[in-house]
Scaffold this active site. Structure first.
Site: not given
Ligand code: 9MR
Length: 458
Positions: A164, A206, A243, A272, A274
């Site tokens: 990030e 990432n 996400h 990650e 979701d």
């Protein structure tokens, strides 16, 4: 003593239209018929050489429902918080791996691989680091990376080396942080330190909100990876956290984004995932994401960020594949079906054979057999090592790869990538009780035919 049994099974084509059109009766496909469909996410993803992982929280490992689903469904594990800087170096120079090791040991005992998350990040820094700056901070970061990546050397499939680091919004530039203020080269310095500490791990950048190809942040990360590849900075993969919710939906150009990163010569991983929602709407979004990965050869796997909705960092959005009771949701079924639809084949003209070869007991008292999933450009081989009448303390397996090259392997050390390749146990799977088995595996390009494994006890 070699080759005491061999069996070959060929699964006939399911599309008579394609067979007629191509005029060929030998066209074969496998594993995408209901009878052959895999029944877990990990097994379904493995048919095309991919993994399916989840984030694991050490604090939930005493929950039998949680562990049961983990053990059954997933073949890659990410520690949700336990490998972050605040967890692994709570005071400067004192490293703490207890909770991370619980996750790593469980994963390895279960034959699962591990994504390391994360070596350097502006967030979740220990207090002592939050107040640092300049050269002292740069050195502390490099020492942290060196220590943690060295401690886990050989056990990590891929590290999120930097997490990030790009700003949200329209700038396409870096996020301000204490690490960024040590100099713009902090990211490449981090990657070089990670490579030196664990040369076998894939090294990933990432980030989140890098899913839409038209976003400035996506473009900024893309330019950095392009620059790293051009200048030889060691980077192997890009992680898209992915996400999603109604404010940040799955973009229509998601597959384009995956493909464009892959075209830079890096692997792409969905790290990650979701998606908030429920029912068929959520299921269809999961289907789209899964199929986008399957359509990109270098999209090597998908990790969801938790197991049950109640395990999620945003539980209210019910964003995962299992409900709070551990039941499979519609989203689960759509992911499983999508993975099965890819199967081990990439085109209708692919030949797929499943070959099982066993070697008889060697002088050292072990046998090796191979289960091979071959498609037109590559293969995944799973080798089963079985102890004879005495327990093994270690083993060596020799395979022959005449027309193929190993690109990736797990749960064994190897001597090379083609020709005669020797495999030896890693520290956790050398001990095998009499009559019991352990497995290791590898993925390759070309043909895996004629591997003909032989086993020697050591
Ligand atoms: O899921 C993690 C949650 O338990 C932590 O409280 C949080 C702290 O920052 O981090 C969550 O995981 C994040 C991941 O490490 C990086 N990408 C975003 C994830 C969700 O916030």
């Amino acid at each position: 003593m070699k080759l005491t049994s061999r069996s070959v099974s060929l699964v006939p084509i399911v599309s008579t239209v394609a067979a007629a059109a191509l005029g060929a009766s030998l066209i074969l496909v496998a594993n995408n018929t209901p009878a052959n469909a895999a029944t877990t996410l990990g097994a379904a993803a493995a048919q095309s050489g991919r993994y399916f992982g989840t984030a694991v929280a050490a604090g939930r490992m005493g929950d039998s429902t949680y562990i049961g689903i983990l053990n059954r469904e997933f073949d890659m594990v990410t520690a949700e918080n336990e490998m972050k800087m605040d967890a692994t170096e709570p005071s400067q120079g004192r490293f703490s791996y207890g909770n991370a090791d619980r996750i790593v040991n469980h994963a390895r005992n279960q034959g699962k691989r591990i994504r390391g998350h994360a070596l350097a990040w502006h967030s979740q820094q220990p207090g002592w680091m939050q107040n640092m700056s300049g050269t002292a901070l740069r050195n502390a970061m490099l020492n942290h990376i060196t220590q943690v990546a060295s401690y886990y050397r050989g056990k990590i499939y891929a590290w999120d080396v930097v997490n990030e680091a790009f700003a949200d919004g329209n700038s396409g530039g870096r996020r301000d942080s204490n690490l960024q203020r040590t100099g713009n080269d902090w990211i490449e310095a981090a990657f070089r330190a990670a490579r030196a500490a664990d040369p076998g791990a894939k090294l990933c950048y990432n980030d989140y909100n890098t899913d839409d190809w038209s976003h400035a942040k996506t473009q900024g990360v893309y330019r950095m990876v392009q620059d790293f590849k051009a200048r030889g900075v060691p980077i192997d993969c890009v992680g898209l956290q992915s996400h999603f919710n109604s404010q940040s939906p799955v973009p229509s150009n998601y597959q384009t984004t995956l493909q464009n990163f892959a075209n830079l010569g890096v692997d792409v991983q969905i790290t990650e995932l979701d998606i908030e929602g429920s029912g068929s709407g959520q299921a269809s979004n999961y289907d789209r994401v899964t199929r986008a990965c399957l359509a990109v050869a270098r999209c090597t796997g998908i990790t969801v960020w938790g197991i049950r909705d109640t395990d999620s960092w945003r539980a209210n959005g019910t964003p995962l594949l299992f409900d709070g009771g551990g039941n499979k949701k519609a989203a689960y079924t759509s992911v499983l079906n999508a993975l099965n639809s890819a199967g081990p084949t990439t085109t209708t003209t692919t030949s797929t054979t499943t070959t099982t070869t066993s070697n008889g007991p060697g002088p050292g008292g072990c046998t090796a057999s191979v289960s091979l999933n071959q498609w037109n450009e590559g293969f995944v081989a799973t080798i089963k090592v079985t102890a004879g009448s005495a327990a093994l303390r270690g083993w060596q397996v020799t395979t022959t790869l005449s027309n193929g090259t190993v690109t990736n392997s797990w749960s064994a050390n190897r001597s090379g990538t083609n020709g005669t390749v020797n495999w030896t146990n890693v520290d956790y799977n050398g001990s095998v009780a009499a009559g019991q088995s352990t497995e290791f595996g590898f993925q390759g390009t070309g043909s895996g035919a004629g591997l003909d494994p032989t086993c020697t006890a050591s």
